[in-house]
Design an enzyme around this catalytic site. Structure first.
Site, PDB file in Angstrom:
ATOM      1  N   TYR A  71      32.081  85.629  51.859  1.00 54.92           N
ATOM      2  CA  TYR A  71      30.706  85.441  52.321  1.00 54.92           C
ATOM      3  C   TYR A  71      30.633  84.761  53.697  1.00 54.92           C
ATOM      4  O   TYR A  71      29.540  84.359  54.125  1.00 54.92           O
ATOM      5  CB  TYR A  71      29.929  84.596  51.293  1.00 54.92           C
ATOM      6  CG  TYR A  71      29.810  85.227  49.925  1.00 54.92           C
ATOM      7  CD1 TYR A  71      28.707  86.015  49.576  1.00 54.92           C
ATOM      8  CD2 TYR A  71      30.799  85.036  48.952  1.00 54.92           C
ATOM      9  CE1 TYR A  71      28.591  86.584  48.316  1.00 54.92           C
ATOM     10  CE2 TYR A  71      30.697  85.613  47.688  1.00 54.92           C
ATOM     11  CZ  TYR A  71      29.601  86.377  47.381  1.00 54.92           C
ATOM     12  OH  TYR A  71      29.496  86.949  46.130  1.00 54.92           O
ATOM     13  N   ASP A 111      39.589  77.138  42.157  1.00 52.32           N
ATOM     14  CA  ASP A 111      38.562  78.162  41.982  1.00 52.32           C
ATOM     15  C   ASP A 111      37.377  77.770  42.855  1.00 52.32           C
ATOM     16  O   ASP A 111      37.059  76.579  42.972  1.00 52.32           O
ATOM     17  CB  ASP A 111      38.140  78.285  40.514  1.00 52.32           C
ATOM     18  CG  ASP A 111      37.508  79.648  40.234  1.00 52.32           C
ATOM     19  OD1 ASP A 111      37.925  80.645  40.858  1.00 52.32           O
ATOM     20  OD2 ASP A 111      36.586  79.734  39.397  1.00 52.32           O
TER      21      ASP A 111
END
Ligand code: IMP
Length: 196
Positions: A152, A71
């Site tokens: 991003y 994650d």
């Protein structure tokens, strides 16, 4: 103990290739699709570590296979670590453009634009859980630069670089990235403990 096969709790082709490239021929890596797991594994924890463990435990408990899960979050200093564990759904569900717009707006009046990407990998072998972490420090640019990568990448400038992650080649990004670092720690561990 000899270990020849490991399940990576993902169906993300990019991540699978990255891990396979790091591991070479030492271990066979299977994806969720390879073990017939088509469920949406819950990611309801409020930390990266919690989510990585949730995913790995889900696969270990339901499919009885040695496995690992990851994650990742983008943690911005001036926003107390936001978007962090909510990075994928900060503004819209996996809507990178909306997520970046929201982040740039939140940083409009901030001088401190320092941030980091952090990846946590949870490995479970025969019930034993081990965690690995990779971090890359950098800063958030004022506008998007470049068209490569995902998420991003267009607004993250790694420390000591002038280009964004989007403007780097995949090899260059992997050599310094959060995920690359976490994966290399995992690989080192697997090779030291389980290589034939
Ligand atoms: P995941 O846990 O790897 O799925 O990452 C969660 C979210 O963090 C993604 O949906 C992206 O928005 C962001 N993210 C993770 N890794 C990267 C990266 O290498 N570059 C840009 N964004 C990333």
């Amino acid at each position: 103990m000899l270990l020849s096969e490991l399940v990576f709790a993902t169906n993300n082709k990019h991540k699978l290739e990255e891990v396979k490239a790091c591991l070479g021929d030492s271990f066979r890596i299977l994806s969720l699709a390879d073990i017939g797991c088509n469920e949406d594994i819950p990611e309801t924890a409020d930390t990266l570590q919690g989510n990585a463990l949730l995913k790995a435990r889900y696969v270990y408990e339901n499919y009885h296979v040695n496995c690992f899960a990851d994650d990742t979050g983008l943690e911005v200093d001036a926003l107390d670590g936001e978007p962090g564990v909510h990075s994928a759904r900060y503004a819209g569900d996996h809507d990178s453009q909306a997520n970046m717009t929201k982040l740039l707006q939140k940083l409009e009046k901030k001088c401190d634009r320092n941030a980091q990407f952090r990846t946590v990998i949870a490995l479970i072998i025969e019930g034993k859980e081990t965690l690995f972490q990779g971090i890359v420090r950098g800063s958030i640019s004022k506008e998007r630069c470049g068209s490569g990568g995902f998420g991003y990448d267009p607004i993250f400038i790694p420390q000591d670089y002038t280009q964004s992650f989007s403007e780097l080649s995949m090899e260059e990004k992997n050599s310094i990235s959060h995920r690359g670092k976490a994966i290399r720690k995992l690989v080192e561990y697997l090779k030291s403990q389980y290589e034939k």
